[in-house]
Design an enzyme around this catalytic site. Sequence first.
Site, PDB file in Angstrom:
ATOM      1  N   SER A 227       0.850  -1.192   0.000  1.00  0.00           N
ATOM      2  CA  SER A 227       0.000   0.000   0.000  1.00  0.00           C
ATOM      3  C   SER A 227       0.882   1.237   0.000  1.00  0.00           C
ATOM      4  O   SER A 227       2.070   1.147  -0.292  1.00  0.00           O
ATOM      5  CB  SER A 227      -0.943  -0.018   1.215  1.00  0.00           C
ATOM      6  OG  SER A 227      -1.941   0.966   1.068  1.00  0.00           O
ATOM      7  N   ASN A 228       0.313   2.392   0.320  1.00  0.00           N
ATOM      8  CA  ASN A 228       1.077   3.649   0.346  1.00  0.00           C
ATOM      9  C   ASN A 228       0.456   4.551   1.411  1.00  0.00           C
ATOM     10  O   ASN A 228      -0.624   4.267   1.916  1.00  0.00           O
ATOM     11  CB  ASN A 228       1.060   4.289  -1.050  1.00  0.00           C
ATOM     12  CG  ASN A 228      -0.350   4.653  -1.471  1.00  0.00           C
ATOM     13  OD1 ASN A 228      -0.973   5.523  -0.885  1.00  0.00           O
ATOM     14  ND2 ASN A 228      -0.877   3.963  -2.471  1.00  0.00           N
TER      15      ASN A 228
END
Length: 416
Positions: A227-228
């Site tokens: 993810s980020n």
Amino acid sequence: MARTAVGALEGRRIVLGVGGSVAAYKAAIVARELMRRGAAVRVVLTAAGARFVGPALFTGLTGQAVASDLFSEGAPEHIALAAWADAAVVAPATADLLGKAAGGIADDYLTTWLLAFPGRVLFAPAMNRHMWSHPAVQRSVGVLRADGVVVLPPVYGALAATGEGEGWGRLPDPVAIVDALGAMLSANGPARRADLPAPHAPDLAGRRVVVTAGPTRERLDPVRFLSNPSSGRMGYALAEAARDRGAEVTLVSGPVQLSFPTGLTVVRVETTRQMLAAVLEALPGADVLIGAAAPADWRPAEVSPIKWKKGDGGEQRIRLVANPDILAEVGRQKGRLIVVGFAAEAGAGPEEALRKLRDKNLDLVAYNDVREPDAGFEVTTNHVILFDRAGGRQEIGPLPKRAVAERILDGVCGLL
Ligand code: C5P
């Protein structure tokens, strides 16, 4: 160096108003949670609240005298307490408190204090479901919201009083209440009620707007994902601003730590492919798509059904496959739809944003450099350059994300 986001409640001075409801016992957990996040808490207990939970509980928890009676000797002076506080949360708020606050009635400590307090206030009501849906209560909620008060709607679930069963009326979880207070303080609003912007002209009335927000997650195994750090704040600010300008809004949100806005449709997704599917489902009839999300561009080629073991050192290889690009897919056959994209860059200059404008067939693109301290992923402000297809270029900010959202929507309205 990594930027550490300081919690929105760290060092804040919060007044917790407690009304007369069975849910008043949860106010003690709200007080604890506020203190755990670094806030100083002073409690104002109504007479009805004190029938459910005693002041000794809150004095014990906060180490501070509880305010209940305007006239009792030794009670904290209400004007001084109003000057002390940064923000207030009333949880639980009763129908009576909502009605009095909406009507400007000041007949006890809490209602008088609320009028004397110029800062931001969040009400978390809890009551019987018929009381909550009563037009008089809903009218009060509408008046309070128009006055700049945040009202966190009760949730569906078991109601605390015996024999009431289930319904809308349950006080949200104390952690969710404190999250919403944190969002109110950290997000897009000014600190004082009087500084809230005047309502914007309803220039998006009758328009349908779809907004993507937040990161997506791509699972590697049952407990791990790629993810980020997108917080979702820019997308949520755009969705709220479009709603407040009269649009019918669908917010397609990846997993974020923000409370859901009211008055619009929220579709929660996890992966980029789910986000694409939700966008395609929401698009028929839409006038505008704003891609403020940071969807994961890649996903693992295989998802392990069981948790990877550490094994004995060794290496673990991950093979990735490309995810669809949501805006590019939509841009290919967008017809009259206005499509707005973001180009969050770290190193590449504005030319990269112009390339995205062309390649994804966008109408507007907001370029920002995520390395700037007041722009990008985890902060509450943004600094962007907005480019359009006709070669127009406009610098916006640094400003709170809500203000940036309004300027981007001004650009959208110019194209509609
Ligand atoms: O190419 P890049 O990811 O930098 O483009 C950013 C823009 O494209 C953003 O508006 C983002 O929401 C959108 N995007 C998308 N689907 C992806 C990746 C990015 O819609 N898979």
